[in-house]
Design an enzyme around this catalytic site. Sequence first.
Site, mmCIF file in Angstrom:
data_model
loop_
_atom_site.group_PDB
_atom_site.id
_atom_site.type_symbol
_atom_site.label_atom_id
_atom_site.label_comp_id
_atom_site.label_asym_id
_atom_site.label_seq_id
_atom_site.Cartn_x
_atom_site.Cartn_y
_atom_site.Cartn_z
ATOM 1 N N CYS A 51 -16.334 -9.782 4.601
ATOM 2 C CA CYS A 51 -15.772 -8.508 4.135
ATOM 3 C C CYS A 51 -14.517 -8.745 3.298
ATOM 4 C CB CYS A 51 -15.449 -7.601 5.321
ATOM 5 S SG CYS A 51 -14.953 -5.934 4.830
ATOM 6 N N CYS A 70 0.843 -1.195 0.000
ATOM 7 C CA CYS A 70 0.000 0.000 0.000
ATOM 8 C C CYS A 70 0.884 1.253 0.000
ATOM 9 C CB CYS A 70 -0.911 -0.006 1.219
ATOM 10 S SG CYS A 70 -2.025 1.425 1.284
ATOM 11 N N CYS A 79 0.390 0.174 10.341
ATOM 12 C CA CYS A 79 0.039 -0.864 9.375
ATOM 13 C C CYS A 79 1.254 -1.518 8.725
ATOM 14 C CB CYS A 79 -0.874 -0.273 8.302
ATOM 15 S SG CYS A 79 -1.497 -1.526 7.158
ATOM 16 N N CYS A 125 -19.602 1.261 7.865
ATOM 17 C CA CYS A 125 -18.794 0.637 8.909
ATOM 18 C C CYS A 125 -17.560 1.509 9.097
ATOM 19 C CB CYS A 125 -18.410 -0.782 8.497
ATOM 20 S SG CYS A 125 -17.210 -1.579 9.580
ATOM 21 N N ARG A 142 -18.133 -3.708 17.175
ATOM 22 C CA ARG A 142 -17.556 -5.003 16.812
ATOM 23 C C ARG A 142 -16.148 -5.179 17.372
ATOM 24 N NH1 ARG A 142 -19.032 -8.580 13.066
ATOM 25 N NH2 ARG A 142 -20.341 -7.114 11.892
ATOM 26 N N CYS A 180 0.108 4.809 6.924
ATOM 27 C CA CYS A 180 -0.563 4.583 8.210
ATOM 28 C C CYS A 180 0.432 3.915 9.158
ATOM 29 C CB CYS A 180 -1.806 3.728 8.008
ATOM 30 S SG CYS A 180 -2.969 4.393 6.783
ATOM 31 N N CYS A 195 -17.245 -4.570 1.776
ATOM 32 C CA CYS A 195 -15.942 -4.288 1.179
ATOM 33 C C CYS A 195 -15.225 -3.204 1.967
ATOM 34 C CB CYS A 195 -16.082 -3.825 -0.273
ATOM 35 S SG CYS A 195 -16.487 -5.130 -1.454
#
Length: 335
Positions: free
Chosen positions: A114, A71, A78, A206, A276, A75, A147
């Site tokens: 997801c 990516c 991550c 979400c 969650r 972040c 997604c």
Amino acid sequence: MTAIETPVLSRARSQVLDAGIGLGEAELVEVLRLPDDQLEPLLTLAHEVRMRWCGPEVEVEGIISLKTGGCPEDCHFCSQSGQFSSPVRSAWLDVPSLVEAAKQTAKTGATEFCIVAAVRGPDQRLMSQVAEGVKAIRAEVDIQIACSLGMLDQAQVDQLVAIGVHRYNHNLETARSYFDRVVTTHTWQERVQTLRLVAAAGLEVCCGGIIGMGESLEQRAEFAVQLADLRPDEVPMNFLNPRPGTPFAGLPVLAGRDALRTIAAFRLAMPRTILRFAGGRELTLGDLGARQGMLGGINAVIVGNYLTTLGRPAQSDIELLAELKMPIKALSTTL
């Protein structure tokens, strides 16, 4: 109500439990600062709020990474960022593997699956593969499909609606005032713009984040209120699992009691929202904490593994829900 209930919990009982109105930022800071001897009454109240405004059902979800690693964003938590020297390498999952993962997820009793990709936003190749994967899953598995593909434009949102995606995940990650300490390659407002496009298109939203990235208690309260203002259908609660090679690799793991206080505070901020259990709960809370969280405001779980870290075995969560007499939300009620 017990005789030892503190003023902030008494106000929360009246405002949140009785009236269904979430606490404001200043009151949430008070909640997050409650001493350890008030943790049990806090969790009990949060559970009462969850039961009153959400009911006993628990939504179960599995996730899968379609495109892992590489990516371009930075972040700091991550391990999938291509800017850091983490051990995660770029990889793509094929459509048959997506279908098999959806089948295995459905076998646990989960109603949500997801598809996640480590990208700034999807290109045409990714959108085409998602469309192919969703079509194949829907042909073989009775499950809702969500997604998480990064930042979207209007045409991409419209495409996800057209192929039958039901919910979109795009986390704000942290409070607006702390965001530039976590990410520098895009802004908090850019994330909000995607969430607004998704909500306007009728997809469920979400949106959550990660707790324990060095933010203050005041910023945790700020974050909860900012999430509540977006009116998300679901808020994933992640706790930092410091990953090797990332800028946050050396941060300490959040104390379990602080994690539980945060769960309860988020429930008191968002009485009607799905909260969650997500990444990092195993490291932060362990088995006992998982039970306390389910009895302290949580009403949804991700089962199995996460994107780059291991989770609890799915059967362990299913058995815990049965023991707590919390029914798994039926698919028919989510359609």
